[in-house]
Design a protein around this motif. Structure first.
Motif, short mmCIF file in Angstrom:
data_model
loop_
_atom_site.label_atom_id
_atom_site.label_comp_id
_atom_site.label_asym_id
_atom_site.label_seq_id
_atom_site.Cartn_x
_atom_site.Cartn_y
_atom_site.Cartn_z
N SER B 90 0.83 -1.21 0.00
CA SER B 90 0.00 0.00 0.00
C SER B 90 0.86 1.25 0.00
O SER B 90 1.94 1.27 0.58
N GLU B 92 1.23 5.41 0.95
CA GLU B 92 1.02 6.09 2.24
C GLU B 92 -0.45 6.41 2.49
O GLU B 92 -0.96 6.25 3.60
N LEU B 95 -2.47 3.39 3.33
CA LEU B 95 -2.06 2.95 4.65
C LEU B 95 -2.87 3.69 5.72
O LEU B 95 -3.41 3.08 6.65
N ARG B 96 -2.96 4.99 5.56
CA ARG B 96 -3.65 5.81 6.57
C ARG B 96 -5.12 5.44 6.63
O ARG B 96 -5.72 5.38 7.70
#
Lengths: 124, 124
Positions: B90, B92, B95-96
């Motif tokens: 993934s 960034e 990911l968040r």
DNA sequence: ACATAATGATCCATATATAGACCATTATGC
DNA sequence: GCATAATGGTCTATATATGGATCATTATGT
């Protein structure tokens, strides 16, 4: 007036190594910890249960679930495995196959990386 | 004959903690190390380059690339990030988002897992 | 082929992560 | 509501991972 006494106290500071981490690293670890915690609860396992099975202390498990970056990767991976969080989204078989592919690729790559001694002129 | 002298030497063994790891854990770490090594070479980075950028020693990088399980996960993830090995497949942003989803799921799960005091009778 | 950069490996001092005990707080099953 | 299991946090001693230096070996660009 006659005699001023100066006392110097030498404080030896331990030169601690404070690493810096990129945001991506912090978030990846945080996510992994959260996934572990969620998986553990879904499986109705207490922190003591998982810690025992992983052979670690309850305190360490807590740090792992918080995404603490200063834990042995072995401990983290082991806990993840125990609660069923798949690393690499792969089962054991696929993992092994992937390892072989990586080895093959590595065999093709040069054994050591040598810096170019001169700037490459590719601007013309 | 008259006097036999026995000397007992007491050796204090350091009770070292030797962890055991599952096969999956070992293979996952091995794979990650291999991917890092391959990625580093593809990008023509020397081990010293990457170690410097990650703020770690060359020796530690070597251990990471070998898949040594006793390394800080922070160091491993940081190196992976530097050479471009994606954790979780993934970026960034994803990911968040994933972190938030996990937090939401955790909010729904019970805050502490309580063992059933009695065996559940679901065989009737 | 040669010079030397890159890697691999070992050793030691030290910074530090971990286990374990403890206590406080919270949350759950009854 | 109560008893108590589960969790969260702190502290200390100790096992140990890490940095840094060093040396040997290998591999690469010229």
């Amino acid at each position: 007036m006659l005699c001023d006494l100066y006392v110097e106290q030498i404080i030896i500071m331990p030169k601690s190594i404070t690493r810096t981490y990129s945001r991506y690293t912090r978030e990846a670890s945080s996510l992994l910890g959260g996934l572990i915690r969620a998986a553990r609860k879904e499986r109705q396992l207490t922190s003591q249960d998982v810690a025992d099975r992983a052979g670690i202390s309850r305190g360490l498990l807590q740090r792992i679930e918080k995404g603490d970056l200063k834990c042995e990767i072995g401990a983290v991976f082991e806990v993840a495995t125990i609660v069923g969080v798949k690393l690499f989204d792969s089962d054991e078989l696929t993992l092994r196959k992937h390892i072989r592919q990586t080895e093959d690729k590595l065999a093709l790559l040069p054994k050591s990386v040598r810096k170019k001694s001169r700037v490459v002129h590719d601007e013309f």
